[in-house]
Design a protein around this motif. Structure first.
Motif, PDB file in Angstrom:
ATOM      1  N   ARG A  51      12.773   5.125-103.791  1.00 22.33           N
ATOM      2  CA  ARG A  51      11.904   5.035-102.608  1.00 22.33           C
ATOM      3  C   ARG A  51      11.155   6.342-102.380  1.00 22.33           C
ATOM      4  NH1 ARG A  51      16.554   2.201 -99.443  1.00 22.33           N
ATOM      5  NH2 ARG A  51      16.028   0.003 -99.624  1.00 22.33           N
ATOM      6  N   ILE A  94      16.088   1.759 -92.822  1.00 19.99           N
ATOM      7  CA  ILE A  94      15.162   2.466 -93.691  1.00 19.99           C
ATOM      8  C   ILE A  94      13.799   1.790 -93.590  1.00 19.99           C
ATOM      9  CG2 ILE A  94      14.651   3.195 -96.053  1.00 19.99           C
ATOM     10  CD1 ILE A  94      17.665   3.066 -96.601  1.00 19.99           C
ATOM     11  N   ARG A 150      14.537  11.796 -93.198  1.00 21.36           N
ATOM     12  CA  ARG A 150      15.798  11.170 -93.571  1.00 21.36           C
ATOM     13  C   ARG A 150      16.933  11.776 -92.742  1.00 21.36           C
ATOM     14  NH1 ARG A 150      20.240  11.210 -96.961  1.00 21.36           N
ATOM     15  NH2 ARG A 150      20.566   9.338 -98.230  1.00 21.36           N
ATOM     16  N   ASN A 206      15.040  -2.169 -95.910  1.00 24.58           N
ATOM     17  CA  ASN A 206      16.374  -2.622 -96.340  1.00 24.58           C
ATOM     18  C   ASN A 206      16.917  -3.758 -95.476  1.00 24.58           C
ATOM     19  OD1 ASN A 206      16.698  -0.910 -94.094  1.00 24.58           O
ATOM     20  ND2 ASN A 206      18.767  -0.336 -94.702  1.00 24.58           N
ATOM     21  N   ARG A 238      14.707   7.284 -92.355  1.00 29.86           N
ATOM     22  CA  ARG A 238      16.043   6.684 -92.373  1.00 29.86           C
ATOM     23  C   ARG A 238      16.789   7.138 -91.130  1.00 29.86           C
ATOM     24  NH1 ARG A 238      20.696   6.922 -97.071  1.00 29.86           N
ATOM     25  NH2 ARG A 238      22.492   6.956 -95.679  1.00 29.86           N
ATOM     26  N   ASP A 284      17.453   5.124-102.954  1.00 26.01           N
ATOM     27  CA  ASP A 284      16.786   6.165-102.177  1.00 26.01           C
ATOM     28  C   ASP A 284      15.858   7.006-103.036  1.00 26.01           C
ATOM     29  OD1 ASP A 284      17.548   5.645 -99.640  1.00 26.01           O
ATOM     30  OD2 ASP A 284      19.017   7.246 -99.480  1.00 26.01           O
ATOM     31  N   ASN A 286      22.361   2.069 -92.000  1.00 29.04           N
ATOM     32  CA  ASN A 286      21.094   2.740 -91.719  1.00 29.04           C
ATOM     33  C   ASN A 286      19.910   1.786 -91.727  1.00 29.04           C
ATOM     34  OD1 ASN A 286      21.817   5.711 -91.631  1.00 29.04           O
ATOM     35  ND2 ASN A 286      22.763   5.101 -93.564  1.00 29.04           N
TER      36      ASN A 286
END
Length: 282
Positions: free
Chosen positions: A96, A258, A171, A248, A200, A93, A256
């Motif tokens: 990213r 993403i 997020r 992902n 996310r 994360d 989740n």
């Protein structure tokens, strides 16, 4: 505690059609989980008003209650055994965020909570609907030259000019937003051409949802109001004009979804002689 305020959602946020069927196995009274009859998008048919999300159903309260609920779950051990993914996920994360945000510019974090995930470098701005968390986060943002607004994101984002932000972080936010189409439309206008939203949100198609069923951690009532899949989120984003990239897709046990949503550098002039043009940067 005062009486809860809520309202029905008359249309699907993805395809904008009316008509939905209750998914009884996931519904918890009085909050109906429904599936759109046209496109299949799953969402909460009755949602709390923004005023209740500010205090009564504030994120920090709902998170604490959900943590206790998971401890009592019979399948909690399986969930715990697969949560090694979270430690690795935090490292990924951060990488990213740094790549999406860049070393400078202006970045908005919607649903920032009591702190910020915006890396050092750019000027940070935040919008947070929880009154308590917004007060906690404000001095952190102001110390870096930005600020935090306590209000719904759909109105807070209108404080900014068009083409103002280099990047936006969403997020663990869009699952809480009863008007995801509206916020993504308004965010699109305020992103610079080529700007990116790093988003996310719980993935309704995750392996853990099929395993855990109604006890899946993505279900949280009543503040999780959208249950996106890669397909439904891509359809929503593309209909507004974003380029969609699922980040992902190889993570089997990740609960989740993403993604990166990018505002194209080129736009199209509508009409029979439509042609690409360079988007103008303010």
């Amino acid at each position: 505690m005062s009486e809860s305020r809520s309202h029905e959602r008359p249309t699907c946020e993805v395809c904008q059609q009316t008509g939905a069927t209750v998914v009884h196995k996931y519904t918890r009274s009085p909050w109906p989980v429904v599936a759109c009859n046209s496109c299949g998008f799953v969402y909460l048919g009755l949602v709390p008003d923004y005023e209740d999300l500010s205090v009564t159903y504030a994120w920090e309260k709902q998170h604490a209650e959900e943590k206790e609920r998971r401890k009592k779950n019979k399948l909690a051990r399986f969930d715990a055994l697969t949560r090694f993914r979270l430690k690795l996920g935090k490292v990924i994360d951060r990488a990213r965020h740094e790549r999406a945000v860049g070393p400078e510019g202006r970045v908005l974090e919607i649903g920032c909570g009591g702190s910020t995930r915006i890396p050092d470098g750019p000027t940070p701005y935040g919008i947070e609907i929880s009154e308590g968390l917004s007060q906690k986060a404000r001095p952190i943002f102001e110390a870096r030259g930005g600020t935090v607004f306590h209000e719904p994101a759909t109105s807070g984002i209108e404080r900014f000019e068009e083409n103002f932000f280099d990047a936006i972080l969403m997020r663990s936010y869009l699952e809480h937003e009863a008007q995801p189409r509206l916020i993504l439309e308004r965010a699109f206008k305020r992103l610079k051409p080529g700007g990116t939203i790093l988003l996310r949100s719980p993935n309704y198609n995750s392996a853990n949802r099929f395993i855990m069923g109604s006890q899946w951690c993505g279900f949280r009532f009543p503040d999780h109001v959208n249950y996106f899949t890669p397909r439904s989120l891509k359809a929503l984003a593309a209909s507004i004009g974003y380029e969609f990239r699922w980040m992902n897709w190889m993570s089997l046990f990740d609960d989740n979804l993403i993604v990166e949503l990018k505002k194209p550098v080129t736009a199209f002039v509508p009409g029979p002689s439509a042609r690409p043009v360079e988007a103008q940067v303010a």
